[in-house]
Design an enzyme around this catalytic site. Structure first.
Site, mmCIF file in Angstrom:
data_model
loop_
_atom_site.group_PDB
_atom_site.id
_atom_site.type_symbol
_atom_site.label_atom_id
_atom_site.label_comp_id
_atom_site.label_asym_id
_atom_site.label_seq_id
_atom_site.Cartn_x
_atom_site.Cartn_y
_atom_site.Cartn_z
ATOM 1 N N GLY A 70 0.807 -1.219 0.000
ATOM 2 C CA GLY A 70 0.000 0.000 0.000
ATOM 3 C C GLY A 70 0.836 1.263 0.000
ATOM 4 O O GLY A 70 0.585 2.203 -0.767
ATOM 5 N N THR A 71 1.855 1.302 0.845
ATOM 6 C CA THR A 71 2.680 2.503 0.944
ATOM 7 C C THR A 71 3.338 2.819 -0.390
ATOM 8 O O THR A 71 3.349 3.965 -0.838
ATOM 9 C CB THR A 71 3.751 2.314 2.038
ATOM 10 O OG1 THR A 71 3.090 2.190 3.302
ATOM 11 C CG2 THR A 71 4.703 3.488 2.079
ATOM 12 N N ASN A 150 -8.533 4.432 7.946
ATOM 13 C CA ASN A 150 -8.069 3.232 8.638
ATOM 14 C C ASN A 150 -8.350 3.246 10.136
ATOM 15 O O ASN A 150 -8.316 2.214 10.783
ATOM 16 C CB ASN A 150 -6.569 3.031 8.380
ATOM 17 C CG ASN A 150 -5.755 4.261 8.709
ATOM 18 O OD1 ASN A 150 -6.079 5.372 8.287
ATOM 19 N ND2 ASN A 150 -4.707 4.102 9.477
ATOM 20 N N GLN A 180 -7.710 0.274 2.799
ATOM 21 C CA GLN A 180 -8.711 -0.298 3.710
ATOM 22 C C GLN A 180 -10.017 -0.650 2.982
ATOM 23 O O GLN A 180 -10.858 -1.340 3.538
ATOM 24 C CB GLN A 180 -9.024 0.690 4.842
ATOM 25 C CG GLN A 180 -7.878 0.924 5.799
ATOM 26 C CD GLN A 180 -7.489 -0.331 6.562
ATOM 27 O OE1 GLN A 180 -8.275 -1.265 6.717
ATOM 28 N NE2 GLN A 180 -6.251 -0.357 7.044
ATOM 29 N N SER A 200 -3.563 -2.955 -1.125
ATOM 30 C CA SER A 200 -2.517 -3.807 -0.559
ATOM 31 C C SER A 200 -3.014 -5.236 -0.413
ATOM 32 O O SER A 200 -4.193 -5.464 -0.121
ATOM 33 C CB SER A 200 -2.127 -3.233 0.805
ATOM 34 O OG SER A 200 -1.416 -4.193 1.543
ATOM 35 N N GLY A 201 -2.123 -6.206 -0.593
ATOM 36 C CA GLY A 201 -2.518 -7.606 -0.545
ATOM 37 C C GLY A 201 -2.765 -8.141 0.853
ATOM 38 O O GLY A 201 -3.654 -8.950 1.080
ATOM 39 N N HIS A 202 -1.959 -7.669 1.819
ATOM 40 C CA HIS A 202 -2.042 -8.321 3.132
ATOM 41 C C HIS A 202 -3.238 -7.849 3.964
ATOM 42 O O HIS A 202 -3.472 -8.353 5.058
ATOM 43 C CB HIS A 202 -0.727 -8.153 3.903
ATOM 44 C CG HIS A 202 -0.517 -6.794 4.487
ATOM 45 N ND1 HIS A 202 -0.646 -6.543 5.830
ATOM 46 C CD2 HIS A 202 -0.185 -5.628 3.912
ATOM 47 C CE1 HIS A 202 -0.389 -5.266 6.045
ATOM 48 N NE2 HIS A 202 -0.109 -4.686 4.906
ATOM 49 N N THR A 238 12.370 -7.155 -10.891
ATOM 50 C CA THR A 238 11.687 -8.387 -11.285
ATOM 51 C C THR A 238 10.422 -8.568 -10.454
ATOM 52 O O THR A 238 10.465 -8.457 -9.231
ATOM 53 C CB THR A 238 12.631 -9.587 -11.079
ATOM 54 O OG1 THR A 238 13.791 -9.377 -11.875
ATOM 55 C CG2 THR A 238 11.953 -10.893 -11.472
ATOM 56 N N CYS A 324 1.259 1.077 12.315
ATOM 57 C CA CYS A 324 2.524 1.725 12.005
ATOM 58 C C CYS A 324 2.873 2.773 13.048
ATOM 59 O O CYS A 324 4.025 3.099 13.246
ATOM 60 C CB CYS A 324 2.470 2.394 10.639
ATOM 61 S SG CYS A 324 1.679 1.389 9.402
#
Lengths: 382, 392
Positions: A70-71, A150, A180, A200-202, A238, A324
């Protein structure tokens, strides 16, 4: 264990960990290499791109750039957009409650000479189309507004905001930090004027270190990661094919009924806390407009950090703010900016829900809260 | 001819009949320090230790410099003493990389050696001077000193690296440090260990007012200390309930002093159990309300073991400087709570009245609570060199 900190991160789905493990063994070739097995990596990558674009309703509106999270997507959008327009434009607009990934990217630009307007928000952290449009000028390169906050879980009407911005200045780019919001608030990007959309994936039960930035066709960015020119030159390096396959898997596994199920848990917890624990303040919007997975509540007379650790003793995991910033000892800047008053401010806890939460967890959570809040209130600072 | 590390020890030479005891203790400590280095071997001659098979490895030297009881460390050359001209040649070579003024200092521990010390110095000095035109002799204020020691063999060195000093850990019994996670207590532990005292530690934990991270921070501090102090057993005592009861039942201004007294009683019990002979604290006169002379007296009266307070007359800045030097500062200043602010009164008593404090103590059943806390305490054994996994 009761895990109610899904806005910090989520537990990867079993399907995801298996997909990543299999991909690390089978689909590890460099997607840019010339031989046949590499082609499989490339195909997997493009299939993942397609899956996400379809989910965004944007298969023909633009493309997605895979990022490291995300960042990175937020940075690429904010800094990349302003870099690309710097000859003509000198101004950007954002809000007081953005995630640091946007806030500090804007601060970085302000330090290098950009004029930055930071919009104040309503008490839940929201901004409104007219308000945003009023800040847009002839030389505004970018408007960056988050979709779901968030900390409070408030939702901005980003489609209407983009519409209003473009009416004032069609050249101004609109970025939406959707870290979010992605999947939790369904969106059809083809029906909006949003130019950049990062996720973001997580946060969706996918792997950490993955994410994407949607870039509308025709939008030019000048990123800061240079190298081999992968990802349309916007994100050299990559591609992390196995984890991107995991990200795609997480998106595929997300059922459209999920937000409704999660919202029911969230609303049930809010109702029971409001009923059974006195002297609290719901910091999230209560009018049904909040995101389905975030509930922020201030408990007067306790320190949020202490309550967090008290719940931790019962294996209930929550947050006092975004993860964070939890290492620093201060009240939440977002809640503060949104105007949450003391004594609720320093006793504010965020519960955030994901695919693995159940209705059965509510009772245990409320019981633990009742017991611990009562106990801790006996020892408030004199 | 062999490159080795020559170790000179400090105060042990003051000891009379106990000298072998101290010397053996130091030998053990040096062996522990070099044990991570494969092949390195520690030997002892009359009043020197040698580390062989490690060359002049900086990492080995640094390790040895941290061993209490070591005065200084010298990267040296060992050679046969019978061929004096070879010694002269080696000396000349050793000095070829420097310029300016020099002198040779000779020490003849082997009194059967035919040449007396001044003559050895003069002859070697001459050889060095002849071979190195960039050097000149200055016996009063030389820039470089070449040391020559004639023992079983001959030893030559020109660099003396000062080491930790003090006495070998374990040579002066065992003490228990009250380790808080702040800046002072690790320094106090270090200074006490420097005098040869074996250190174990007691930490008071207050969940949920303190977190797993603050606990980890104290473990990290203790682990850093093992580099100097050797193995440390860290006792972790749950202290929340005692704090809560004091808070509810005693006057506000006495909270801190009552808490300190309870901590001292608990630490003393743990110390006695573990055959400790003293307590160690990081207190310094006047630093905070609980460290005025009156407060110290009031805390002190609850225990009978001697309380070592190495920092008692140090300024905060001096303590911070020491903490930086031993490497605990960066960890100590991590911002995790070590004691909840709820339990810190706004206006603590700076001149507590002992009688009144004793009276307040009757409001709480300290004996039972403290026994309970000790029963529920845990301990962790920490060993030197296990801090980080070098493979990782």
């Amino acid at each position: 264990m009761i895990y109610m900190d899904n806005s910090a991160t989520t537990m990867p789905r079993r399907e995801v960990t298996q997909a990543v493990a299999r991909a690390m063994e089978e689909t590890w070739f460099n997607p840019s290499s010339a031989y046949a097995p590499a082609l499989n990596s490339e195909k997997a990558l493009e299939r993942a791109r397609h899956t996400i674009l379809t989910r965004l309703g944007a298969s023909s509106a633009g493309t997605v750039v895979f990022t490291g999270g995300g960042t990175e997507g937020d940075n690429l959008a904010v800094i990349g957009a302003c870099n690309a327009l710097r000859r003509r434009m000198h101004h950007l607009v954002t809000t007081a409650v953005e995630h640091p990934a946007v806030r500090n990217a804007a601060a970085y630009l302000a330090d290098s000479g950009w004029d930055c307007t930071v919009l104040p928000t309503d008490p839940f952290g929201r901004v409104f189309p007219d308000q945003v449009a009023a800040a847009v000028r002839e030389d505004t390169a970018l408007v960056s507004v988050m979709h779901v906050n968030n900390e409070t879980g408030c939702v901005n009407d980003v489609a209407a905001i983009a519409e209003a911005v473009k009416k004032v200045n069609p050249v101004t780019l609109v970025h939406v930090d959707a870290v979010q919001a992605f999947l939790r608030i369904p969106i059809d990007l083809s029906r909006t004027k949003i130019d950049l959309y990062s996720a973001s994936g997580h946060k969706i039960h996918g792997p950490k270190g993955t994410g994407f930035l949607f870039v509308r066709r025709g939008v030019r960015l000048e990123g800061v990661q240079v190298g081999g020119g992968q990802e349309m030159g916007l994100r050299s390096g990559t591609q992390n094919v196995p984890d991107i396959i995991g990200l795609e898997c997480a998106v595929r596994c997300w059922d459209d009924a999920e937000p409704g199920r999660i919202r029911a848990i969230r609303d049930a917890l809010q109702a029971r806390i409001a009923q059974e624990i006195p002297d609290i303040r719901v910091n999230s919007p209560s009018d049904g407009t909040a995101a389905p997975h975030i509930l922020n509540i201030g408990f007067a007379g306790v320190r949020a950090e202490t309550l967090l650790h008290a719940l931790e003793q019962k294996q209930i995991y929550v947050s006092t703010g975004s993860a964070c910033s939890s290492k620093h000892r201060h009240v939440s800047e977002v809640l503060d900016a949104a105007g949450v008053p003391e004594p609720y401010l320093s006793g504010s806890i965020r519960f955030s829900f994901g695919a693995f939460n159940t209705q059965e967890e509510i009772s245990a959570t409320v019981d633990a809260l009742k017991e611990q809040v009562t106990l801790l209130r006996r020892f408030r600072a004199r | 001819m062999e490159k080795l590390i020559l170790i000179r020890f400090s105060e042990i030479h003051l000891k009379g009949q106990n000298r072998p005891y101290f010397e053996n203790m130091l030998l053990r400590r040096i062996r522990e320090a070099v044990s991570p280095f494969d092949g390195a071997k520690v030997t002892r001659s009359d009043s020197r230790y040698f580390v062989r098979n490690a060359g002049w490895d900086d990492a080995v030297i640094e390790k040895i410099c941290r061993v209490f009881g070591v005065h200084s460390v010298c990267p040296a050359i060992e050679m046969e003493k019978d061929d004096f001209s070879a010694i002269c040649r080696t000396a000349a070579e050793m000095m070829s990389s420097v310029s300016g003024s020099f002198k040779v200092r000779a020490r003849r521990a082997d009194k059967h050696y035919p040449t007396p010390s001044p003559e050895i110095a003069a002859k070697i000095g001459e050889a060095v001077l002849m071979a190195n035109p960039q050097l000149h002799v200055d016996v009063h204020d030389p820039e470089h000193v070449l040391e020559v020691e004639i023992r079983d063999r001959a030893y030559l060195y020109s660099m003396i690296i000062p080491a930790a000093g003090g006495m070998p850990v374990g040579s002066n019994g065992k003490a228990y440090v009250l380790l808080s996670g702040g800046i002072d207590s690790p320094v106090a532990a270090y200074m006490t260990a420097k005098r040869g005292v074996h250190i174990d530690a007691v930490h008071f934990d207050s969940p949920p007012y303190t977190s797993a991270r603050s606990r980890e921070k104290v473990i990290t501090l203790a682990r850093i200390l093992t580099d100097y102090c050797g193995a440390i057993r860290l006792h972790i005592v749950p202290f929340t309930e005692i704090q809560q009861q004091i808070y509810e039942k005693c006057p506000d201004r006495e909270l801190t002093i009552l808490m300190r007294r309870s901590m001292m009683r608990i630490a003393e019990k743990i110390a006695v159990e573990g055959r400790g002979l003293a307590l160690v604290t990081g207190e310094s006169v006047g630093q905070v309300a609980s460290q005025t002379i009156e407060s110290l007296a009031c805390t002190n009266e609850v225990c009978t073991l001697p309380v070592i307070r190495p920092l008692i007359c140090f300024d905060k800045a001096e303590i911070m400087e020491l903490a930086r030097r031993i490497g605990t500062y960066e960890t100590s200043i991590l911002p995790y709570e070590d004691c909840c602010t709820v339990f810190v009164p706004r206006h603590p008593a700076t001149h507590p009245d002992a009688a009144s404090v004793r009276k307040s103590e009757e409001n709480v059943d300290f004996a039972a609570l403290e026994a309970e806390a000790i029963a529920h305490s845990e301990y962790i054994d920490l060993y030197p060199g296990t801090g980080e996994d070098p493979e990782y």
